[in-house]
Design a protein around this motif. Structure first.
Motif, PDB file in Angstrom:
ATOM      1  N   VAL A  94      17.854  40.634  32.091  1.00 30.21           N
ATOM      2  CA  VAL A  94      19.046  41.243  32.667  1.00 30.21           C
ATOM      3  C   VAL A  94      18.969  41.174  34.191  1.00 30.21           C
ATOM      4  N   ILE A  95      17.819  41.504  34.735  1.00 33.35           N
ATOM      5  CA  ILE A  95      17.631  41.484  36.185  1.00 33.35           C
ATOM      6  C   ILE A  95      17.781  40.062  36.729  1.00 33.35           C
ATOM      7  N   GLU A  96      17.219  39.087  36.021  1.00 31.55           N
ATOM      8  CA  GLU A  96      17.349  37.698  36.475  1.00 31.55           C
ATOM      9  C   GLU A  96      18.804  37.251  36.482  1.00 31.55           C
ATOM     10  N   VAL A  97      19.554  37.615  35.461  1.00 31.05           N
ATOM     11  CA  VAL A  97      20.972  37.248  35.400  1.00 31.05           C
ATOM     12  C   VAL A  97      21.736  37.907  36.554  1.00 31.05           C
ATOM     13  N   LEU A  98      21.472  39.187  36.780  1.00 32.55           N
ATOM     14  CA  LEU A  98      22.154  39.881  37.875  1.00 32.55           C
ATOM     15  C   LEU A  98      21.774  39.300  39.234  1.00 32.55           C
ATOM     16  N   GLY A  99      20.621  38.675  39.317  1.00 33.38           N
ATOM     17  CA  GLY A  99      20.193  38.030  40.553  1.00 33.38           C
ATOM     18  C   GLY A  99      21.048  36.838  40.943  1.00 33.38           C
ATOM     19  N   MET A 100      21.941  36.415  40.050  1.00 38.71           N
ATOM     20  CA  MET A 100      22.858  35.314  40.366  1.00 38.71           C
ATOM     21  C   MET A 100      24.080  35.802  41.142  1.00 38.71           C
ATOM     22  N   ILE A 101      24.266  37.116  41.233  1.00 38.45           N
ATOM     23  CA  ILE A 101      25.417  37.664  41.955  1.00 38.45           C
ATOM     24  C   ILE A 101      25.035  37.802  43.428  1.00 38.45           C
ATOM     25  N   ILE A 102      25.813  37.187  44.258  1.00 37.20           N
ATOM     26  CA  ILE A 102      25.547  37.174  45.696  1.00 37.20           C
ATOM     27  C   ILE A 102      26.440  38.183  46.402  1.00 37.20           C
ATOM     28  N   ASP A 103      25.833  38.999  47.244  1.00 40.15           N
ATOM     29  CA  ASP A 103      26.613  39.894  48.107  1.00 40.15           C
ATOM     30  C   ASP A 103      27.275  39.008  49.159  1.00 40.15           C
ATOM     31  N   PRO A 104      28.604  38.916  49.152  1.00 41.49           N
ATOM     32  CA  PRO A 104      29.280  37.975  50.049  1.00 41.49           C
ATOM     33  C   PRO A 104      29.135  38.309  51.531  1.00 41.49           C
TER      34      PRO A 104
END
Length: 109
Positions: free
Chosen positions: A17-27
């Motif tokens: 779950v953490i790895e997947v969420l790591g794909m979201i970039i704070d713009p």
């Protein structure tokens, strides 16, 4: 990521779950939400087929807040089909630049 609480659930799945969420970039800063320290809690319940996460934002007025929260829900639904996703926005503890990981700090230099 030192402020991320552990759950009692399967550690391997929680890491996924953490790895997947790591794909979201704070713009605004261009680094992922994990390295930003925005994820406070993650758990996965395989029996109930549910994932619960608690996220914060860098400020109450964060203009990208809705995009980050929606992105978290969308990406978890994509990578964990059939799971119920619960994304909660929390404000305690208040986010601080101290929560940025070492990797995130190196990226920002």
């Amino acid at each position: 990521m030192s402020n991320l609480k552990n759950s009692d659930q399967d550690e391997h799945s929680r890491v996924g779950v953490i790895e997947v969420l790591g794909m979201i970039i704070d713009p605004e800063l261009g680094i992922n939400i994990i390295d930003m320290g925005l994820l406070y809690f993650a758990e996965i319940d395989k029996q109930e087929k549910s994932i619960g996460i608690e996220l914060t934002l860098s400020s109450h007025g964060c203009p990208m807040g809705a995009a980050i929260l929606g992105g978290a829900e969308d990406i978890l639904k994509l990578y964990f089909p059939g799971y119920r996703i619960d994304v909660k926005l929390v404000w305690e503890p208040a986010w601080s630049p101290d929560f940025i990981s070492e990797e995130g700090r190196q990226f920002l230099e």
